[in-house]
Design a protein around this motif. Structure first.
Motif, PDB file in Angstrom:
ATOM      1  N   PRO A   1       0.822  -1.384  -0.366  1.00 45.78           N
ATOM      2  CA  PRO A   1      -0.345   0.015   0.115  1.00 45.78           C
ATOM      3  C   PRO A   1       0.832   1.256   0.187  1.00 45.78           C
ATOM      4  O   PRO A   1       0.493   2.727  -0.616  1.00 45.78           O
ATOM      5  CB  PRO A   1      -1.032  -0.051   1.305  1.00 45.78           C
ATOM      6  CG  PRO A   1      -1.158  -1.070   1.715  1.00 45.78           C
ATOM      7  CD  PRO A   1       0.185  -2.178   1.115  1.00 45.78           C
ATOM      8  N   ASP A   2       2.345   1.368   0.538  1.00 46.35           N
ATOM      9  CA  ASP A   2       2.869   2.204   0.871  1.00 46.35           C
ATOM     10  C   ASP A   2       3.721   2.611  -0.244  1.00 46.35           C
ATOM     11  O   ASP A   2       3.675   3.590  -1.085  1.00 46.35           O
ATOM     12  CB  ASP A   2       3.672   2.210   1.940  1.00 46.35           C
ATOM     13  CG  ASP A   2       2.890   2.114   3.458  1.00 46.35           C
ATOM     14  OD1 ASP A   2       1.955   2.974   3.449  1.00 46.35           O
ATOM     15  OD2 ASP A   2       3.976   1.642   3.496  1.00 46.35           O
TER      16      ASP A   2
ATOM     17  N   SER B   1     -11.635  -1.007   0.385  1.00 43.57           N
ATOM     18  CA  SER B   1     -10.014  -1.558   1.068  1.00 43.57           C
ATOM     19  C   SER B   1      -9.801  -0.342   1.141  1.00 43.57           C
ATOM     20  O   SER B   1      -9.594   0.915   0.895  1.00 43.57           O
ATOM     21  CB  SER B   1      -9.828  -1.644   0.166  1.00 43.57           C
ATOM     22  OG  SER B   1      -8.533  -1.821  -0.124  1.00 43.57           O
TER      23      SER B   1
ATOM     24  N   ALA C   1      -6.482   0.202   3.233  1.00 49.30           N
ATOM     25  CA  ALA C   1      -5.692   0.785   2.167  1.00 49.30           C
ATOM     26  C   ALA C   1      -5.500   1.372   1.195  1.00 49.30           C
ATOM     27  O   ALA C   1      -4.122   2.323   0.624  1.00 49.30           O
ATOM     28  CB  ALA C   1      -4.613  -0.499   2.806  1.00 49.30           C
TER      29      ALA C   1
ATOM     30  N   SER D   1      -7.019   5.580   1.151  1.00 50.81           N
ATOM     31  CA  SER D   1      -6.013   6.415   2.339  1.00 50.81           C
ATOM     32  C   SER D   1      -5.282   6.212   1.256  1.00 50.81           C
ATOM     33  O   SER D   1      -4.905   7.348   1.761  1.00 50.81           O
ATOM     34  CB  SER D   1      -5.804   5.756   3.489  1.00 50.81           C
ATOM     35  OG  SER D   1      -5.042   4.363   3.414  1.00 50.81           O
ATOM     36  N   ARG D   2      -4.744   5.237   0.401  1.00 55.02           N
ATOM     37  CA  ARG D   2      -2.515   5.286  -0.248  1.00 55.02           C
ATOM     38  C   ARG D   2      -3.654   6.960  -0.864  1.00 55.02           C
ATOM     39  O   ARG D   2      -2.388   7.065  -1.740  1.00 55.02           O
ATOM     40  CB  ARG D   2      -2.630   4.397  -0.726  1.00 55.02           C
ATOM     41  CG  ARG D   2      -1.613   3.574   1.005  1.00 55.02           C
ATOM     42  CD  ARG D   2      -2.204   3.910   1.809  1.00 55.02           C
ATOM     43  NE  ARG D   2      -0.827   2.762   3.390  1.00 55.02           N
ATOM     44  CZ  ARG D   2      -1.209   2.324   3.608  1.00 55.02           C
ATOM     45  NH1 ARG D   2      -2.598   2.439   3.823  1.00 55.02           N
ATOM     46  NH2 ARG D   2      -0.507   1.757   4.636  1.00 55.02           N
TER      47      ARG D   2
END
Length: 522
Positions: free
Chosen positions: A174-175, A215, A217, A220-221
């Protein structure tokens, strides 16, 4: 591949072979030809950054150049700071980007379909002929495609269930997705967005459920990447208000005459441009493909089947998004090619691994796609790619603005100020090479992109120079400055031409250098 020969080339060699193919195709003679096309639009702002030390300003010959984000100039400036201000350094950014794309194809295909099948995807990416010219040019496409591919693969991997919880990609994926989207937006703004958006919707179609959209993740990303991109681009926004700024003409892209003419044919055209790799798109569809995916005893392949279908759906959806947006120019569809190589690995495993149980009919189609032997197609594509690149490089040497720039430098005196618009807008490499040639003879001159002033037909002070396009496709000398030339205010000093056609009899760019005289000067 039958179980007994599935390790004929062990996975640890996959990256080595892929990197070797990339090294053969992308790096030899990379700096031989002079800059051509729009390479100068990427190189001049980058080298200006190095000279000024200001990475927060995009400038080309004195004018703020905000047609494209700063990603490519930043990368070229970084490469040139290490390797020098050379053609090789500028183009190495694209060559390295294309190589990393092949590496990503190996890694993700191995993750999705089994490690021993990653090589097929790596070779498919390295040998995707459509992307070869951009891999050897100081253009934006390869850098944008790299970040688009990374973002697309990470989205698909995140939204299709069944990931290994102990994998580093699962932990940091995710990052890395946020970083990839920021890189994509800094490289070419929204050009890769249709592909990433399609990869968000495609798992819903493959799973027949909207559950993948729930999702945290992912969303948010996406928010983090949007905020970070805004922060990084904010310093460049002020340049849009400067009087001589060169903004991006969005109207030339969306629903323009060129775009509308290509809308109806964009899907078959993109499919044809991606051949033979695009032939793999036909395999994830139909009841036989669904049976293979659902009944295979290997959970890795069952998940891989859903990923292959998602990639195929995403390819179609991304092109439909471009059509809906009125973008029918082929080069803006190039990011869709990043979705194809893993599908080749899917087909390769379904064909060669008896665990999958591919039907005889589909095996016959796979044998046809791969020319009956597993590694015949990469060899033939490699020979074809090498032949094409030989022709491409020969033509590029002939079509560079280098020689025209060197001759132009001979006519410009030391310390001169030269206004220009059409030449810089179309082929800034001519002036770039003129500057370099002047420096070799310990002379300097100052080219200025006087876009707004020259649209009004204004002249610099007497003693300065004006560089005008004189070819039939330009109106500068024929209309904007016709009266000044007739009145003797502009006196021709030298002429030049560059970019010959195939016959060599006609030149795409013709220009003349004029000296500005004072009123009444004899």
């Amino acid at each position: 591949m039958p179980q007994q020969d599935s390790h004929a080339i062990r996975p640890r060699w996959h990256l080595v072979i892929t990197l070797a193919v990339c090294a053969i195709l992308y790096f030899p003679f990379l700096g031989v030809a002079g800059f051509s096309g729009t390479e100068g639009h990427r190189v001049v702002p980058a080298w200006t950054m190095l000279e000024s030390g200001n990475i927060w300003r995009l400038e080309m010959f004195g004018a703020p150049y905000v047609r494209k984000p700063p990603g490519m100039p930043w990368c070229i400036a970084s490469s040139s700071a290490v390797l020098g201000e050379t053609e090789f350094a500028a183009r190495a950014v694209s060559a390295v980007s294309q190589t990393l794309m092949a590496v990503l194809a190996v890694v993700f295909a191995g993750r999705w379909f089994g490690r021993q099948w990653g090589l097929a995807a790596g070779l498919a990416q390295a040998l995707l002929l459509w992307q070869l010219p951009s891999a050897r040019s100081a253009e934006i496409e390869s850098l944008n495609n790299l970040f688009t591919q990374a973002a697309a693969f990470l989205v698909i991997d995140l939204l299709i269930p069944g990931r290994s919880r102990s994998s580093l990609l699962t932990i940091f994926g995710p990052d890395l997705l946020a970083v990839s989207i920021v890189g994509m937006l800094l490289a070419k703004a929204p050009a890769g967005v249709p592909v990433v958006a399609a990869c968000i919707a495609a798992p819903c179609l493959a799973l027949r459920s909207v559950r993948p959209l729930a999702s945290f993740a992912l969303w948010s990303r996406l928010l983090v990447s949007a905020a970070l991109t805004y922060v990084l681009l904010r310093p460049f926004a002020a340049e849009l208000n400067e009087p001589n700024a060169v903004p991006n003409a969005v109207q030339d892209l969306i629903w323009s005459r060129e775009s509308v003419a290509g809308l109806a044919a964009i899907i078959p055209t993109v499919f044809a441009a991606s051949l033979p790799i695009s032939l793999a798109l036909v395999f994830p569809w139909g009841p036989d493909a669904r049976r293979e995916g659902e009944q295979c005893t290997d959970p890795v392949f069952r998940r891989g089947f859903l990923i292959a279908r998602s990639l195929a759906f995403a390819w179609v959806l991304s092109l439909l998004v471009l059509i809906a947006a009125g973008v029918g120019v082929l080069r803006y569809a190039m990011p869709t090619g990043v979705l194809l190589p893993p599908i080749v690995a899917y087909v390769y495993r379904a064909w060669r691994d008896p665990v999958v149980g591919m039907s005889p009919k589909r095996i016959a189609w796979a044998r046809m796609l791969f020319l009956r032997r597993p590694f015949v197609w990469p060899v033939l594509l490699l020979v074809g790619a090498a032949t094409y690149l030989w022709y491409f490089e020969i033509r590029r040497i002939e079509r560079s603005g280098r020689e025209a720039g060197i001759r132009l430098a001979e006519a410009i005196p030391d310390g001169a100020v030269v206004w220009s618009q059409g030449i810089i807008d179309a082929r800034p490499d001519i002036i770039l090479y003129a500057q370099r040639a002047a420096r070799e003879h310990e002379r300097t001159f100052t080219p200025l992109w006087k876009r707004a002033d020259m649209y009004r037909g204004e002249l610099p002070p007497p003693g300065a120079y004006v560089l005008l396009r004189t070819d039939p496709g330009s109106s500068e000398a024929h209309t904007l400055y016709h009266d000044a030339i007739d009145a003797g205010r502009l006196r021709e000093v030298a002429t030049g031409r560059a970019y010959p056609d195939i016959s060599g009899d006609r030149y795409k760019v013709q220009f003349a250098l004029y000296r500005v005289t004072a009123p009444g000067e004899p």
